[in-house]
Design a protein around this motif. Structure first.
Motif, mmCIF file in Angstrom:
data_model
loop_
_atom_site.group_PDB
_atom_site.id
_atom_site.type_symbol
_atom_site.label_atom_id
_atom_site.label_comp_id
_atom_site.label_asym_id
_atom_site.label_seq_id
_atom_site.Cartn_x
_atom_site.Cartn_y
_atom_site.Cartn_z
ATOM 1 N N LEU A 273 0.841 -1.204 0.000
ATOM 2 C CA LEU A 273 0.000 0.000 0.000
ATOM 3 C C LEU A 273 0.873 1.250 0.000
ATOM 4 O O LEU A 273 0.558 2.233 -0.680
ATOM 5 N N VAL B 224 -7.423 0.947 6.517
ATOM 6 C CA VAL B 224 -7.513 0.492 5.122
ATOM 7 C C VAL B 224 -8.591 -0.584 4.999
ATOM 8 O O VAL B 224 -8.532 -1.606 5.692
ATOM 9 N N ASN B 225 -9.536 -0.331 4.122
ATOM 10 C CA ASN B 225 -10.652 -1.274 3.921
ATOM 11 C C ASN B 225 -11.244 -1.733 5.252
ATOM 12 O O ASN B 225 -11.445 -2.931 5.499
ATOM 13 N N LYS C 176 -9.965 -1.629 8.302
ATOM 14 C CA LYS C 176 -9.098 -2.255 9.302
ATOM 15 C C LYS C 176 -7.826 -1.425 9.485
ATOM 16 O O LYS C 176 -7.323 -0.826 8.524
ATOM 17 N N ARG D 146 -4.078 -0.839 9.653
ATOM 18 C CA ARG D 146 -2.946 -1.538 9.033
ATOM 19 C C ARG D 146 -1.749 -0.598 8.913
ATOM 20 O O ARG D 146 -1.906 0.628 8.920
ATOM 21 N N THR E 223 1.363 -3.872 4.331
ATOM 22 C CA THR E 223 0.155 -4.389 3.686
ATOM 23 C C THR E 223 0.367 -4.587 2.191
ATOM 24 O O THR E 223 0.577 -3.622 1.456
ATOM 25 N N ILE F 92 -1.142 -5.343 -1.365
ATOM 26 C CA ILE F 92 -2.475 -5.095 -1.934
ATOM 27 C C ILE F 92 -3.219 -6.404 -2.209
ATOM 28 O O ILE F 92 -4.417 -6.525 -1.955
ATOM 29 N N ASP G 289 -3.149 -9.077 -0.647
ATOM 30 C CA ASP G 289 -3.650 -9.689 0.590
ATOM 31 C C ASP G 289 -4.982 -9.086 1.039
ATOM 32 O O ASP G 289 -5.684 -9.674 1.878
ATOM 33 N N LEU G 290 -5.323 -7.930 0.500
ATOM 34 C CA LEU G 290 -6.604 -7.305 0.875
ATOM 35 C C LEU G 290 -7.775 -8.047 0.246
ATOM 36 O O LEU G 290 -8.913 -7.943 0.712
ATOM 37 N N VAL H 127 -9.392 -0.332 -3.013
ATOM 38 C CA VAL H 127 -8.711 -0.056 -1.742
ATOM 39 C C VAL H 127 -9.182 1.314 -1.252
ATOM 40 O O VAL H 127 -9.050 2.321 -1.961
#
Lengths: 111, 234
Positions: free
Chosen positions: B31, B64-65, B67, B69, B74, B76, B78-79, B84
């Motif tokens: 991110l 982020v989204n 949560k 973080r 982070t 991307i 993994d989101l 985003v």
């Protein structure tokens, strides 16, 4: 003082679990005068175990509830002087409720 | 991939707004890299903090989204999302865009004396056994990113509450066998705005990017205070 308030909140919680269990057993299973009549209530309110379990329940429920209420109120922005006033008010409310609640339980104690 | 980023410049904007960017994302793109790509290629006015790029400085904490973080940690992919959405740390005053005012956080951190109180510092070795070190191992991983502080509902309702990060650090020293702060250190967290405001919501433990069980440390401080109050060794 705050540490003791926390300790006593836990202790009163534990006592309440015991007192509530005792109240339930006494009220519904071993209490004399199970029939809800004047004579039945009269008999029940002279029985020592019933009186002890109910006064215990009232006193500890009041402490636990009011101490918990104090904690919830203090979670918000409260000045030290307002917190002191709140404590005094809640102690008075607790004592008042206890003095108001005990006499009816003891009403038939003198026969 | 589409990035929707919270924007607010108090010198220009009357209200917060969102900016949307299309950012090329590859395998392993973080991110932080994506945000730097936006600054380098699309919008140089976007503000955010970062420093170490390896999850040890805590500067790039964001929301982020939905949560908390660290932007640098982070990835991307993994989101597992099509978009985003980036916000600054919630419930902290916004200086600009993703940069929040941390002065309250640091003020409370300083209040618990976040350093070793010991005699003979620098004169001789202060021995600590492996087992003693392990007892505070988890707490030492804190990078002061303020994710816990931002996620705590007690901090939201009572701005005077010391908050999870300062209390975690207090336990880190109270639980350090070399520390001689003793009861004086415990008194710093024993007031109405100290440990008693924690109601074990566990938001802090959920939010911590270092997976520290902060709530446990606060409860451990309560136990130490209770033991001291009844005359036992904390």
């Amino acid at each position: 003082m705050r540490t003791w308030a926390w300790i006593l909140q836990r202790a009163s919680g534990a006592v309440l679990v015991f007192a509530l269990g005792l109240h339930w057993v006494v009220q519904h299973h071993v209490s004399p005068g199970a029939e809800i009549t004047f004579a039945g209530v009269h008999l029940k309110l002279q029985w020592l175990l019933y009186l002890v379990s109910d006064v215990l329940l009232l006193a500890f429920a009041l402490f636990h509830g009011l101490n918990g209420l104090r904690t919830v109120i203090l979670d918000f922005r409260v000045s030290p002087s307002a917190a002191a006033v709140l404590t005094v008010v809640l102690v008075l409310v607790g004592l008042g409720a206890l003095l108001y609640g005990v006499p009816p339980i003891m009403a038939f104690l003198r026969g | 991939m589409q990035f929707t980023v919270f924007r607010f410049d108090p010198e220009v904007d009357r209200e917060p707004r969102y900016s949307t960017y299309q950012v090329p994302v590859g395998e392993g793109t973080t991110l932080l890299e994506a945000l730097l790509w936006i600054v380098d290629n699309v919008d140089g006015s976007l503000s955010f903090r970062y420093a170490c790029r390896e999850a040890i400085c805590g500067a790039c904490a964001m929301f982020v989204n939905g949560k908390h973080r660290l932007a640098c940690k982070t990835q991307i992919k993994d989101l597992r999302a099509d978009e985003v959405v980036v916000h600054p740390l919630p419930h902290l005053p916004i200086i600009k865009d993703l940069v929040v005012d941390m002065s309250g956080f640091w003020e409370k951190y300083r209040a618990i004396r976040p350093y070793l109180i010991a005699e003979g510092l620098g004169e001789r070795e202060l021995y600590q056994s492996h087992a003693d070190r392990q007892a505070i191992d988890e707490m030492l991983n804190c990078i002061l990113c303020a994710c816990c502080y931002s996620s705590c509902p007690m901090v939201w309702t009572n701005p005077k509450y010391l908050g999870p990060a300062a209390l975690l650090k207090a336990y880190r020293f109270a639980g350090d066998t070399r520390d001689k702060g003793g009861l004086e250190r415990l008194k710093l967290v024993a007031g109405e705005d100290g440990v008693w405001r924690c109601h074990t919501v566990f938001n802090c433990a959920e939010a911590c990017p270092k997976d520290i069980n902060i709530t446990w440390s606060i409860q451990a401080l309560k136990r130490k205070l209770a033991r001291a109050a009844v005359g036992l060794r904390p």
